[in-house]
Enzyme design. Structure first.
Site, PDB file in Angstrom:
ATOM      1  N   GLY A 275      72.793  87.757  27.498  1.00 48.66           N
ATOM      2  CA  GLY A 275      74.120  87.920  28.055  1.00 48.66           C
ATOM      3  C   GLY A 275      74.672  89.323  27.936  1.00 48.66           C
ATOM      4  O   GLY A 275      75.731  89.607  28.479  1.00 48.66           O
TER       5      GLY A 275
ATOM      6  N   GLU B 255      62.100 103.654  32.820  1.00 44.21           N
ATOM      7  CA  GLU B 255      61.784 103.781  31.393  1.00 44.21           C
ATOM      8  C   GLU B 255      60.843 104.950  31.160  1.00 44.21           C
ATOM      9  O   GLU B 255      61.013 105.734  30.216  1.00 44.21           O
ATOM     10  CB  GLU B 255      61.139 102.490  30.880  1.00 44.21           C
ATOM     11  CG  GLU B 255      62.099 101.332  30.700  1.00 44.21           C
ATOM     12  CD  GLU B 255      61.404 100.065  30.219  1.00 44.21           C
ATOM     13  OE1 GLU B 255      62.105  99.094  29.911  1.00 44.21           O
ATOM     14  OE2 GLU B 255      60.146 100.054  30.144  1.00 44.21           O
TER      15      GLU B 255
ATOM     16  N   ASP C  91      51.966  91.491  34.350  1.00 46.49           N
ATOM     17  CA  ASP C  91      50.574  91.919  34.181  1.00 46.49           C
ATOM     18  C   ASP C  91      50.045  91.674  32.773  1.00 46.49           C
ATOM     19  O   ASP C  91      48.916  91.210  32.590  1.00 46.49           O
ATOM     20  CB  ASP C  91      50.428  93.415  34.491  1.00 46.49           C
ATOM     21  CG  ASP C  91      50.509  93.713  35.975  1.00 46.49           C
ATOM     22  OD1 ASP C  91      50.530  92.760  36.757  1.00 46.49           O
ATOM     23  OD2 ASP C  91      50.552  94.908  36.326  1.00 46.49           O
ATOM     24  N   THR C  92      50.830  92.017  31.769  1.00 46.52           N
ATOM     25  CA  THR C  92      50.275  92.069  30.406  1.00 46.52           C
ATOM     26  C   THR C  92      51.093  91.359  29.340  1.00 46.52           C
ATOM     27  O   THR C  92      50.680  91.317  28.182  1.00 46.52           O
ATOM     28  CB  THR C  92      50.108  93.545  29.965  1.00 46.52           C
ATOM     29  OG1 THR C  92      51.401  94.161  29.854  1.00 46.52           O
ATOM     30  CG2 THR C  92      49.251  94.317  30.947  1.00 46.52           C
ATOM     31  N   ARG C  93      52.284  90.819  29.678  1.00 46.78           N
ATOM     32  CA  ARG C  93      53.161  90.269  28.645  1.00 46.78           C
ATOM     33  C   ARG C  93      52.475  89.208  27.792  1.00 46.78           C
ATOM     34  O   ARG C  93      52.583  89.217  26.564  1.00 46.78           O
ATOM     35  CB  ARG C  93      54.417  89.685  29.269  1.00 46.78           C
ATOM     36  CG  ARG C  93      55.408  89.161  28.230  1.00 46.78           C
ATOM     37  CD  ARG C  93      56.580  88.425  28.874  1.00 46.78           C
ATOM     38  NE  ARG C  93      57.335  89.288  29.773  1.00 46.78           N
ATOM     39  CZ  ARG C  93      58.288  90.119  29.388  1.00 46.78           C
ATOM     40  NH1 ARG C  93      58.578  90.208  28.110  1.00 46.78           N
ATOM     41  NH2 ARG C  93      58.931  90.854  30.261  1.00 46.78           N
TER      42      ARG C  93
END
Length: 673
Positions: free
Chosen positions: A109, A143, A79-81
């Protein structure tokens, strides 16, 4: 002899190595993306970001990433990156804020869940960016649960941003945000997803929606600036220097004074005076001495800001405060002779520690501290003043000249406000040294200028330093004025109002008027506080340093030196009386304080107002928004007078008065005690 040919053979050797590195990079990136996508897949596991135990990190406080962040960004990448989040990230980084976002900080990794968890745990400010599909990501929601737990358990700051969604829609899963979330919820439940995790998500969404945050419904560049400024303000609160933390350069002064105190073991009351220019840190030093000695005294009193408080409240108020602090009971002393007799009699058997801050008149000092016979043996009185002659005339035992800070101490204090650390970053070192050199070790200037430059780019620093160089070395007020000049119009009005009228006033009350005048007090007060132009006490009272208060009043005087009626604000007793009594009011006057107090420069206490004012004297005050009178009588028909009045403070209002058609429609604050 042939030259070796490197081109072809070198490429043949290096190509396999480069291909291996690239393959490993893309494989690792794919692995990380797969891990995150797995948590977002309909048939994926819950993917909770559970808090690591001590054993997870071997009991060490070190971070797997080797960093502690100031800000953590939580967002839905698709959406916003590449848009809003990227702009916000770079805005924060450019302002010198250590900011975490997963694509920049995660090593390829590695297991990223512990890293994310620790980044959330260690960040001071947590910013979830809610977009339409944020609620479709298990990863984002996990989160968020951790973010709200850190807020509730550790007191970390959460600043939610609602990007093209409404807070209520996020909290109650409505609208486009709710549609996407509920569709996902149904699919997860069909596949046996843990309903407890879903409830935790909903609880976190509801709680975060009630927090004060930002809605992206206008120009994004302006929004980013507001958020960056808010973040800097919140981070700066962690470094604000109260008396317990402000040890920059003060220890040496404390030691010198205490060495004298320790050598005077006599039974007489000890008087110590601290003098120096405004902004030098006299009050801070006096508080440090007071705190160091306080456990040795049962009876203590700290009378703050006597110069201003005497004007505003009078001698009786301060004496009664002193009596209450020492004796712990109310006593209304209104007679000068009785007050002196009462204090000298009641305090004679008390060992007292007394701090009298900002004394500007020796007579006032004598009315509060009298002489050594007022107190029991072993008592100590600490006095701060700008005027050394007051200490000489009073006859203190130890007059201490408080000097400016040295260069090293100045750099530490400046850096705390400019960079939120004890020293400047390498790229700012030269510029920081120039500012410190110009300020000549004055703590107030270091604090205000550091706050002004905090988060600014190099070009702004250079322009500010050029302005500082044009100011004469000892003109402190003009240095401080540079911070005033960068304020927006509404912020300037709030600053001038506080300087002229509202020091000691509850900020919440004043905000009603400023809000009615569309000065946007929420943002304005935050900016002034961040720039160290004001402080807010624990009791919500507005505080301002005397130098800044004097600056504000001088700015108003400059509006018209000769004619007070052509200024925006009037507070001097004689000037107000002249304007009102002679019907010389104009549409330029926005605020008037006509109360008891000292007429500036006269040193005389004005008598109670008690005058009668008619509508004629206010007829031309078409812009008046604040009026403060005490004991005055208003009479007549006030139709078409003061129609823009937002705040009437009428103290000692008479019980009987005849006022018709008083303009109350626009009033936001009415005080008639």
């Amino acid at each position: 002899m042939h030259r070796p040919i490197f081109g072809h053979s070198f490429a043949v050797l290096v190509a396999p190595i480069l291909l291996s590195v690239l393959a490993f990079y893309f494989l690792s990136k794919k692995k990380n993306n797969a891990a995150r996508n797995a948590a977002d897949a309909d048939n994926g596991a819950p993917g909770s970001l559970t808090a690591p135990t001590d054993t997870d990190f071997g009991g060490s406080s070190s971070s797997p990433t080797g960093n502690c962040y100031e800000v953590f960004l939580s967002f839905k990448g698709s959406d916003t990156r590449k848009g809003f989040t990227d702009h916000l990230y770079h805005g924060l980084v450019d302002a010198g804020v250590d900011t975490f976002r997963d694509d920049d900080e995660l090593c390829q990794g590695q297991d990223i869940r512990p890293v994310l968890m620790e980044a959330i745990t260690n960040s001071k400010v947590l910013i979830p960016i809610f977009s339409e599909s944020y609620g479709t990501s298990s990863w984002c929601l996990d989160e968020l649960v951790q973010i709200m737990e850190r807020k509730n358990n550790n007191g970390q700051i959460v600043l939610p941003i609602f990007y093209k969604v409404k807070p209520s829609d996020v909290g109650h899963q409505r609208g486009s945000f709710g549609d996407a979330f509920l569709k996902r919820e149904k699919r997860l439940l069909k596949r046996g997803f843990d309903p407890t995790t879903l409830e935790n998500w909903k609880k976190a969404l509801l709680e975060v929606s009630t927090l004060s945050g930002y809605e992206a419904d206008g120009y994004e560049a302006d929004l980013v600036k507001s958020i960056v400024r808010k973040v800097l303000s919140e981070l700066k609160k962690k470094f604000e220097l109260d008396i317990s933390e402000n040890s920059v350069g003060i220890d040496r002064h404390v030691k010198e004074i205490m060495e004298f105190v320790d050598t005077k073991k006599s039974h007489a009351t000890l008087f110590v005076g601290i003098h120096g220019m405004g902004g030098i840190g006299k009050t801070t030093l006096a508080k440090a001495i007071y705190n160091k000695l306080s456990n040795q005294f049962e009876h203590r009193s700290f009378i703050a800001d006597i110069r201003e408080s005497w004007k505003r409240n009078g001698a009786h108020y301060l004496r009664n405060q002193l009596i209450y602090d020492i004796l712990k009971h109310e006593n209304k002393v209104h007679n000068e002779d009785k007050g002196t007799t009462y204090i000298s009699c009641k305090f004679k058997c008390k060992k007292v520690l007394l701090l009298l801050d900002d004394v500007d008149d020796v007579i006032r000092l004598k009315r509060l501290a009298g002489n050594r016979d007022w107190f029991s043996s072993g008592s100590m009185v600490i006095i701060t003043t700008r005027n050394e002659r007051i200490l000489e005339e009073f006859g203190v035992d130890y007059p201490y000249d408080h000097k400016e800070m040295d260069n090293d101490q100045s750099m530490i204090l400046f850096s705390k406000h400019a960079f939120r650390r004890d020293s400047p970053p390498r790229e700012f070192e030269d510029l920081a040294h120039k500012v410190v050199s110009i300020t000549k070790g004055l703590p107030l200037s270091l604090e205000v200028l550091g706050s002004l430059l905090c988060g600014q780019k190099l070009a702004f620093w250079r322009a500010t330093i050029d302005k500082l160089k044009e100011v004469p070395p000892k003109e402190v007020r003009e240095k401080l004025r540079i911070s005033y000049e960068v304020l927006e119009y509404e912020q300037k009005q709030i600053f001038l109002d506080i300087a002229c009228f509202f020091v000691g006033t509850d900020s919440r009350t004043a905000s009603y008027m400023w809000d009615a005048c569309q000065f946007f007090p929420g943002a304005g007060i935050e900016v002034l506080r961040f720039m160290s132009l004001i402080k807010i006490g624990d009791d919500h009272q507005l505080r301002m340093h005397d130098q800044l208060k004097d600056l504000g009043k001088e700015i108003v005087r400059e509006e018209n030196r000769r004619e007070p009626r052509n200024r925006s604000r009037l507070w001097d007793y004689k000037e107000v009386k002249k304007v009102l009594k002679k019907n010389k009011g104009t549409g330029k006057i926005e605020a008037i304080d006509r109360t008891e107090g000292s007429s500036e420069g006269s040193g005389e206490t004005a008598k109670r107002d008690g005058d009668i004012y008619t509508e004629e004297q206010f007829k031309n005050l078409t812009s008046l928004r604040f009026l403060h009178v005490k004991g005055a009588h208003l009479t007549g028909d006030f139709k078409d007078s003061m129609e823009g009045l937002r705040w009437l403070r009428w103290r000692e209002c008479p019980m009987n008065f005849e006022v018709n058609n008083f303009p109350a429609e626009e009033l936001a604050v009415l005080e008639m005690p």
